[in-house]
Every structure is written in C-alpha cells, then in structure tokens.
Design a protein around this motif. Structure first.
Motif, PDB file in Angstrom:
ATOM      1  N   PHE A   1      -4.133  -4.848  -1.653  1.00 35.39           N
ATOM      2  CA  PHE A   1      -3.813  -4.535  -3.038  1.00 35.39           C
ATOM      3  C   PHE A   1      -2.491  -5.204  -3.437  1.00 35.39           C
ATOM      4  O   PHE A   1      -2.411  -5.880  -4.470  1.00 35.39           O
ATOM      5  CB  PHE A   1      -3.705  -3.010  -3.209  1.00 35.39           C
ATOM      6  CG  PHE A   1      -3.258  -2.587  -4.578  1.00 35.39           C
ATOM      7  CD1 PHE A   1      -4.167  -2.433  -5.606  1.00 35.39           C
ATOM      8  CD2 PHE A   1      -1.911  -2.341  -4.836  1.00 35.39           C
ATOM      9  CE1 PHE A   1      -3.750  -2.040  -6.887  1.00 35.39           C
ATOM     10  CE2 PHE A   1      -1.480  -1.957  -6.106  1.00 35.39           C
ATOM     11  CZ  PHE A   1      -2.403  -1.818  -7.126  1.00 35.39           C
ATOM     12  N   GLY A   2      -1.464  -5.013  -2.640  1.00 37.70           N
ATOM     13  CA  GLY A   2      -0.153  -5.577  -2.969  1.00 37.70           C
ATOM     14  C   GLY A   2      -0.142  -7.088  -2.957  1.00 37.70           C
ATOM     15  O   GLY A   2       0.431  -7.720  -3.862  1.00 37.70           O
ATOM     16  N   TRP A   3      -0.753  -7.693  -1.948  1.00 33.90           N
ATOM     17  CA  TRP A   3      -0.771  -9.158  -1.884  1.00 33.90           C
ATOM     18  C   TRP A   3      -1.533  -9.748  -3.058  1.00 33.90           C
ATOM     19  O   TRP A   3      -1.144 -10.796  -3.583  1.00 33.90           O
ATOM     20  CB  TRP A   3      -1.385  -9.605  -0.562  1.00 33.90           C
ATOM     21  CG  TRP A   3      -0.467  -9.406   0.612  1.00 33.90           C
ATOM     22  CD1 TRP A   3       0.900  -9.436   0.621  1.00 33.90           C
ATOM     23  CD2 TRP A   3      -0.855  -9.134   1.967  1.00 33.90           C
ATOM     24  NE1 TRP A   3       1.384  -9.214   1.880  1.00 33.90           N
ATOM     25  CE2 TRP A   3       0.343  -9.024   2.730  1.00 33.90           C
ATOM     26  CE3 TRP A   3      -2.092  -8.976   2.607  1.00 33.90           C
ATOM     27  CZ2 TRP A   3       0.333  -8.771   4.092  1.00 33.90           C
ATOM     28  CZ3 TRP A   3      -2.101  -8.724   3.972  1.00 33.90           C
ATOM     29  CH2 TRP A   3      -0.906  -8.622   4.710  1.00 33.90           C
ATOM     30  N   ASP A   4      -2.607  -9.087  -3.473  1.00 33.53           N
ATOM     31  CA  ASP A   4      -3.369  -9.579  -4.619  1.00 33.53           C
ATOM     32  C   ASP A   4      -2.530  -9.518  -5.895  1.00 33.53           C
ATOM     33  O   ASP A   4      -2.515 -10.463  -6.695  1.00 33.53           O
ATOM     34  CB  ASP A   4      -4.643  -8.742  -4.786  1.00 33.53           C
ATOM     35  CG  ASP A   4      -5.513  -9.249  -5.936  1.00 33.53           C
ATOM     36  OD1 ASP A   4      -5.869 -10.443  -5.930  1.00 33.53           O
ATOM     37  OD2 ASP A   4      -5.829  -8.455  -6.835  1.00 33.53           O
ATOM     38  N   VAL A   5      -1.788  -8.437  -6.078  1.00 29.56           N
ATOM     39  CA  VAL A   5      -0.955  -8.283  -7.274  1.00 29.56           C
ATOM     40  C   VAL A   5       0.184  -9.297  -7.283  1.00 29.56           C
ATOM     41  O   VAL A   5       0.522  -9.881  -8.330  1.00 29.56           O
ATOM     42  CB  VAL A   5      -0.400  -6.849  -7.356  1.00 29.56           C
ATOM     43  CG1 VAL A   5       0.678  -6.741  -8.456  1.00 29.56           C
ATOM     44  CG2 VAL A   5      -1.520  -5.858  -7.609  1.00 29.56           C
ATOM     45  N   LEU A   6       0.783  -9.526  -6.132  1.00 27.08           N
ATOM     46  CA  LEU A   6       1.977 -10.373  -6.048  1.00 27.08           C
ATOM     47  C   LEU A   6       1.665 -11.841  -5.790  1.00 27.08           C
ATOM     48  O   LEU A   6       2.583 -12.643  -5.662  1.00 27.08           O
ATOM     49  CB  LEU A   6       2.912  -9.844  -4.954  1.00 27.08           C
ATOM     50  CG  LEU A   6       3.410  -8.407  -5.149  1.00 27.08           C
ATOM     51  CD1 LEU A   6       4.267  -7.985  -3.976  1.00 27.08           C
ATOM     52  CD2 LEU A   6       4.178  -8.272  -6.462  1.00 27.08           C
TER      53      LEU A   6
ATOM     54  N   LEU B   1       6.623  -7.679  11.318  1.00 31.37           N
ATOM     55  CA  LEU B   1       5.659  -8.761  11.208  1.00 31.37           C
ATOM     56  C   LEU B   1       5.259  -8.922   9.748  1.00 31.37           C
ATOM     57  O   LEU B   1       5.238  -7.945   8.996  1.00 31.37           O
ATOM     58  CB  LEU B   1       4.410  -8.469  12.049  1.00 31.37           C
ATOM     59  CG  LEU B   1       4.624  -8.132  13.527  1.00 31.37           C
ATOM     60  CD1 LEU B   1       3.288  -7.783  14.180  1.00 31.37           C
ATOM     61  CD2 LEU B   1       5.292  -9.290  14.263  1.00 31.37           C
ATOM     62  N   THR B   2       4.942 -10.160   9.355  1.00 30.07           N
ATOM     63  CA  THR B   2       4.463 -10.429   8.002  1.00 30.07           C
ATOM     64  C   THR B   2       3.270 -11.371   8.091  1.00 30.07           C
ATOM     65  O   THR B   2       2.963 -11.912   9.149  1.00 30.07           O
ATOM     66  CB  THR B   2       5.549 -11.089   7.133  1.00 30.07           C
ATOM     67  OG1 THR B   2       5.800 -12.417   7.620  1.00 30.07           O
ATOM     68  CG2 THR B   2       6.843 -10.292   7.165  1.00 30.07           C
ATOM     69  N   ARG B   3       2.616 -11.618   6.954  1.00 35.70           N
ATOM     70  CA  ARG B   3       1.430 -12.466   6.997  1.00 35.70           C
ATOM     71  C   ARG B   3       1.769 -13.933   7.175  1.00 35.70           C
ATOM     72  O   ARG B   3       0.896 -14.737   7.519  1.00 35.70           O
ATOM     73  CB  ARG B   3       0.564 -12.268   5.754  1.00 35.70           C
ATOM     74  CG  ARG B   3       1.205 -12.620   4.434  1.00 35.70           C
ATOM     75  CD  ARG B   3       0.186 -12.494   3.320  1.00 35.70           C
ATOM     76  NE  ARG B   3       0.775 -12.664   2.006  1.00 35.70           N
ATOM     77  CZ  ARG B   3       0.071 -12.797   0.895  1.00 35.70           C
ATOM     78  NH1 ARG B   3      -1.252 -12.775   0.946  1.00 35.70           N
ATOM     79  NH2 ARG B   3       0.671 -12.944  -0.270  1.00 35.70           N
TER      80      ARG B   3
END
Length: 236
Positions: free
Chosen positions: A230-235, A104-106
């Motif tokens: 954290f990852g979504w904010d960075v990417l 699953l993904t966002r």
C-alpha cells in the motif's frame, strides 16, 4: 571421531553466531556505564556477543527473504545500526545505544521509504515494518490516499489483521490535520497517524535460537506486506 569433531566445531560456530544471555548482559552493562573507555575495554565482548550474531542474522534473514521473494534487502555493512549514538542534535548525550538493531529496505539503501526493522533490546525486543515518521510530503500523500480511497485502505487493514497485525496507534495527532474534511469515521484515526507501521514483540527464547529468530523475522515480514505494498504504491 573426525565426524564428531567436525560436528562439535560446527556447533561451536553456530553458538558463536547466536545471540545469548551474554548479549543481554553486555547491553545492560553498556546502558549502565555509557562510557567510551569502558566500551573500548570491552569491545571484544561487544564483537562476540552483539555484532557477530547480528551479522549472522542479517545474512540469514536476507537469504530466506530472497527465497520467499520478499522485497527486503541489505547487507551487514549498511543494515546494522551503529552502536554509537549521534548526539550532535539532541540533549541526550549518552554515547551508546543500549540495544542492537538492523534495518532492511526494498533497495538495500537505508534512506529508502518502507523498512523492516529488528531490535534486540534487554528492555524488550521486537520486529517492525512500515513507514516510520515519513517526510512531510510523503505523509501527506499517504493521508490523501487514505481519504481518497477508504475502501482500499480498509482492505489493507483487513489483510494485516489476517496476519495478526494492526497499525500501531502511538504516533498520531490529537486532532485531524488541516486540509482534510471530516472523513469516513472508519478512517478518522488513520488520517491522524504520523507513522504507518506494524510491530510484533519477540521473546528472549526466540531471539537466542537463530533458526527461530529467522523464521519469526521472515514470517512477520510476510504478514506486513499488505502495508508495504500500500505505502510503496502511494509513494511510487
């Protein structure tokens, strides 16, 4: 009498949609045979014991994810990984995966960065979430973000720890990547990571109970959210 028949029919339907000992028996046999003719002869068993329970699991998990406002989407058409392996670019020519898996993904699209993953496997089932082997440009962004703001990364790790999770150290370089000065010792290992994900093993007893499996998946996803944010904010 009618009510008893209705309940019995419901119990049978639930059982048919659940993983079972037959799921693991089929996957073990598939791993042993690795033969397309054998698979075709036993396709009905695959559909009943592997694919149908996985379809039900995708539906159940995503429904609870929505209620919990956890940003993981997918439907059985795209979320379930194919049992057939892509052998075009590998020396391993075995035609089948000897496990069942969903992702699953966002956005609901498999190519989206940041994934929730469930694997049902006779050799060891587990749930995982995070950024597994991201593209080189994304990996560099993650490393630079950690080096630039160590406190934010360390706070994320602390939040994961409260949920009983920690970044998996398996995917990492033996040396610090080029272009990075000697970092804060607390983030030295993180700078060398090639993947940023967390993992939790699942007991067979949990897998064969649909309600317990759904709760385990959703609870794990909630605990993994500090890493995902954290990852979504960075990417972004």
């Amino acid at each position: 009498m009618a009510a008893r028949r209705s309940r019995a029919a419901g119990d049978q339907t639930t059982a048919a949609m659940a993983f079972s000992a037959d799921t693991f028996r089929f996957l073990k046999a598939l791993d042993f045979h690795q033969d397309r003719a054998w698979f075709q002869a036993n396709r009905e068993m695959y559909e009943q014991t592997v694919r149908s329970p996985m379809v039900a699991t995708v539906d159940a998990v995503t429904a609870v994810m929505r209620r919990r406002k956890l940003p993981f989407l997918g439907d059985p058409r795209t979320a379930i990984l194919r049992i057939h392996r892509d052998v075009r670019f590998t020396k391993d020519k075995r035609p089948f995966n000897a496990y069942a898996a969903m992702m699953l993904t966002r956005t609901g699209r498999r190519e989206s960065e940041g994934k929730f993953y469930l694997q049902i496997d006779p050799k060891g089932s587990f749930v995982a979430a995070g950024f597994y082997r991201p593209a080189p440009a994304d990996l560099l962004k993650l490393r630079r973000a950690i080096a630039a703001r160590p406190a934010r990364f360390l706070a994320m790790q602390t939040a994961l720890k409260r949920g009983g999770l920690a970044l998996d150290p398996e995917e990492q370089l033996t040396r610090r990547p080029s272009g990075f000065a000697e970092p804060d010792p607390r983030i030295e290992a993180a700078i060398r990571l090639k993947s940023f994900f967390v993992l939790r093993n699942l007991a067979t007893a949990d897998i064969v109970d649909p309600a317990v499996l759904t709760t385990a998946c959703v609870g794990f996803a909630a605990a993994a959210m500090p890493l995902m944010r954290f990852g979504w904010d960075v990417l972004a």
